[in-house]
Structures are given as C-alpha cells and as structure tokens.
Design a protein around this motif. Structure first.
Motif, PDB file in Angstrom:
ATOM      1  N   ASP A 174      20.086  58.755 -10.952  1.00  0.00           N
ATOM      2  CA  ASP A 174      20.228  60.080 -11.558  1.00  0.00           C
ATOM      3  C   ASP A 174      19.812  61.156 -10.554  1.00  0.00           C
ATOM      4  O   ASP A 174      18.642  61.535 -10.487  1.00  0.00           O
TER       5      ASP A 174
ATOM      6  N   ASP B 131      20.244  64.234 -10.722  1.00  0.00           N
ATOM      7  CA  ASP B 131      19.816  65.470 -11.385  1.00  0.00           C
ATOM      8  C   ASP B 131      18.302  65.537 -11.579  1.00  0.00           C
ATOM      9  O   ASP B 131      17.781  66.597 -11.952  1.00  0.00           O
TER      10      ASP B 131
ATOM     11  N   ARG C 214      21.404  67.251  -4.253  1.00  0.00           N
ATOM     12  CA  ARG C 214      21.504  68.408  -5.135  1.00  0.00           C
ATOM     13  C   ARG C 214      21.056  69.657  -4.385  1.00  0.00           C
ATOM     14  O   ARG C 214      19.898  70.068  -4.463  1.00  0.00           O
TER      15      ARG C 214
END
Length: 470
Positions: free
Chosen positions: A94, A96, A128
C-alpha cells in the motif's frame, strides 16, 4: 499465543511464526479486529526483520495499514530506522501509507528526510511524490524539517524531485521560510545552496517583519556571518529594519525562530494568513500537480490509442462481406471487384479514406508516443516536459477530430453535403480558435519563466564582476 507471536517478531523468527499460525490460523486477524498498542508487523519493521515482514504481509497485507498508539504505521518505523528493503515490501502492499501522518503530524517521508536516509527517501518520493507536499505541524514543509535537522543532502534531493517556486518559499505559521531557518542556524552550505540552486526569495519577511538579512548583524565579526551576508547581498537582499539590532536581540530572535515550533511538536495552532506572493496552495497538500498531469495524460492517451486502433481495424462503413463488384450498386462498379474483409470506404471513396487513414494514424502514433514517454522511466518531472507532452496530446486530439471530420465528409450523401460542410466549418473555426488561445497562453507562460530565469542568471554573473571592479 499473542505473547509468543510478539516474541517471534522481536527475534524475526519466521519458523515460530508459521508454527503459531498452524496452531491458530486466525492469530494475525485478531490484531486487525482487536485493540493493540502495536502489531507484530510494527515490531518486525522497526527491527528490520525482512523475512518476517514478508511472511506476515503475504498472509495479512491489511496489517500494513494498522497504526500503533502513536498513530505510526509500520512504514513510519521502517523509515525512522532506515530499513530500505522492509520499506519496499510495505510500499508494494500500500504505497498510500506514505500519506499517513503520525501523532506528531509527520508522514514516512518527513521522518526519512529528518533522519537523512537518502536511499529510503528517494524510494518514498518515487512511490508518492505528493506526500512530500503534506504540511507538518505549524505549517512547516518537509524542507523546513531538513533545515532544522541539518540534512542538506536530503534537502537537495527533495528540491530536485518535488520542488517549485511556491513550495521552496513556503512560510510556516510564524512566517519563516527555510532561508530564515538556515540563517538562524548559521548553516552556510545550506544557505549557499538555496541562493545558487533554488528560486528562494531572499527578501521575504516573516511575521515579525524580518528578512533574511535582518537576522545578521550589520557589522559582522564572525567570518561565517560575513560570508553569509556577502552571499545575500550579491542576490540583492535588503534589510526591512532601518534600526540595527543588537547582538542580544539577534540571538533572541534566532532562538525564537529555531525553537518556536521544535519544542512543541504536538501543538496545533490555527494557520495564519500568508502574503499572496508567498502562499502555498492548500490543494497541494495531498496532490502533486505534475503527478496528476502524468496520470491524466496516461489515461487520455490510452483512451485515444484504443479509439484509433478500433477505428483502424474496423473502418467507417465497415468491410465487404463477400466478393463481388465494387461500387454502391452493380451498375456503378465500373468493372471493379471488391474482396471480402477489405474496407468499403476505401473502394467507394478512396480520397476520403486516405485522409481518414492519415489523421487516424497520426492520432494513434501521437498517443502511443505519450504512453511510451510516460512509462520509459525518464525523469519527466519538470513542468517544461509536461508542457511538451501536453502539446503532443493536443496533436493527438486534433488528429482524432480531423479523422472524425474526414469520416463525416466521406459518408455524407450529395443532397446533404452543403449543410454538413457549413456545420463542420463552424466547428473547425471554433476548434482552431480554442487551440490557438491555449497555445498562446502556455507559450506566454514559458517565455515569462524563461525571461525570469535568464535575468536571474545574468544578475548572478554580473554581480561578482561589479564587486571585483569596485
């Protein structure tokens, strides 16, 4: 069983982990549904047990999203310790989680930057990029954190990857930029880097009305302060205060700048209004402009490529279903025969089909070029490269529109030809006008930025010459 699992996480013992899961298949699930100060994944990530982390993630990837009592994720702890491989495993599950902030308002990128873990920071930024724009407590950016922790290399990395003029000149709730912090801490190398390699505003004032030069005494006795003052003056830095401050006052002001937010990491104060020239748009907290543009361009280019491919293999009017004489009727065939599977339009209206094929192929190749550039791995993170990609996208969109026009003209019967041409002519004029306005606007922006950059470069070159001549 839970106690034994904690012990296995501390030791990084994957064999014991597998034995415990064999006895109780729901053991890891209890850390998701229950309330625990931390999970075994937190412990393994903090201690760098890569095999244990991979084993847990393979069975329960949801644990990567769990937060401990300090709102820290496993990625926070791996970033704090600099475990690059562990962080990569967590990011694959993940990415995020780079955006999640702990109780101190720091996300994993902030922590990696403050600790100076450059390899890990580079990996997090790549995963990110917009997470680096999330503001910390007291309105400070990740660049403020780098200066406070004297992490010059991390600062250089971030400036090269995610910075722009507004981001570099962002002020915290006390109105201090990273240049104010660097001067207050007497970080000569950081100051020289900011002045020479960024668009930092040397005359920006903080909430107390002090510019960067105001934080230095007018009569410098310290060689380091004298060097800093000379560098600022070469960039035409000015003082906002006419009355010189005493050394005691300067020391107090510097201490206030350095310690006002650092001693109270959990204090949340109401954001103060920024000056228009030095504000950081709030929407940048959770989204990077360049990254969003990349995603939009990839989506639109993929859609256009699919449309062009479908139109190419299934042309307007379809294909012949049998072998026989060409033409709309047997009397119009002129002795020509058609072949099953070939384009009807190519036989009946070859000029129109040629135009359609040219525009459709142009749009298809332009779309594929954008996709290829975006997935090539080249560092296309500058606004200039995004502008180039958008120009190619305009070409692709215009080509698809032209292919549509060619099809409409070719498929329109003679009795409706004049009315269709009038409608299409109006649409073409509106389209050309819109494209010219967009192109002119972006071109003016590029020229203005280029002039500012050249002017600043000339000033940097001329200042040392004038100093030597005097």
């Amino acid at each position: 069983m839970e106690r034994k699992l904690y012990d296995a996480a501390v030791q990084g013992n994957t064999i014991l982990l597998l034995d415990l899961l064999r006895d109780d298949a729901l053991l890891l699930d209890r850390f998701i549904t229950g309330r625990h100060p931390e999970t075994p994944l937190h412990i393994a990530s903090m201690l760098g047990h890569l095999e244990f982390v991979d084993e847990v993630l393979a069975r329960r990837p949801e644990l990567a999203k769990e937060l401990d009592s300090h709102n820290s994720s496993p990625l926070h702890l791996a970033s704090a310790k600099g475990y690059l491989k562990v962080a990569k495993s967590l990011l694959q599950v993940d990415p995020d989680m780079c955006l999640v902030c702990d109780i101190d308002g720091s996300n994993p990128l902030h922590i990696a930057a403050m600790k100076g873990h450059l390899g890990l920071l580079r990996e997090l930024v790549q995963a990110r990029p917009w997470a680096a724009r999330v503001l910390m407590e007291q309105g400070e950016t990740i660049l403020h954190a780098c200066v406070r922790c004297n992490q010059l290399e991390a600062l250089k990395l971030l400036v090269g990857r995610v910075s722009d003029h507004d981001f570099v000149n962002c002020q915290n709730h006390d109105g201090n930029t990273i240049l104010h912090l660097a001067i207050a801490a007497k970080q000569t190398e950081t100051i020289n880097f900011l002045i020479s390699s960024t668009t930092i505003d040397v005359n920006c004032k903080n909430e107390d009305g002090f510019t960067a030069l105001d934080l230095l005494p007018q009569n410098q006795r310290d060689m380091k302060e004298k060097e800093i003052a000379e560098s600022l003056e070469r960039m035409e830095a000015t003082r906002a205060k006419d009355k010189p401050l005493s050394n005691t006052q300067l020391k107090a002001i510097r201490t206030k700048i350095l310690m006002s937010t650092w001693d109270q990491p959990n204090a949340i104060s109401k954001p103060k209004k920024r000056k228009d020239g030095n504000r950081l748009v709030n929407s940048n907290r959770n989204a990077d402009w360049l990254e969003r543009k990349r995603n939009i361009l990839m989506l639109v280019a993929s859609l256009l490529a699919a449309m062009a491919f479908q139109a190419g293999v299934n042309p307007p009017s379809g294909v012949w279903q049998d072998n026989g004489p060409s033409g709309f009727s047997s009397t119009e065939s002129n002795g020509k025969n058609h072949t099953a599977g070939l384009s009807v339009l190519a036989d009946n209206y070859p000029r129109g089909y040629t135009k359609f094929l040219i525009w459709n192929t142009t749009g298809f190749l332009a779309s594929l070029s954008i996709i290829l550039l975006l997935i090539s791995g080249l560092p296309l993170r500058r606004r200039f490269f995004m502008w180039v990609l958008m120009v190619i996208m305009w070409l692709a969109v215009t080509a698809m529109a032209s292919a549509y026009l060619a099809c409409i003209v070719a498929l329109t019967p003679d009795h409706s030809y004049s009315s269709v041409i009038n409608i299409l002519g109006t649409g073409i004029l509106v389209w050309i006008g819109l494209m010219l306005i967009l192109l002119l606007g972006h071109t003016i922006r590029i020229i203005i930025r280029l002039i500012k950059y050249l002017r600043k470069s000339v000033m940097r070159l001329m200042k040392p010459i004038s100093t030597r001549s005097t």
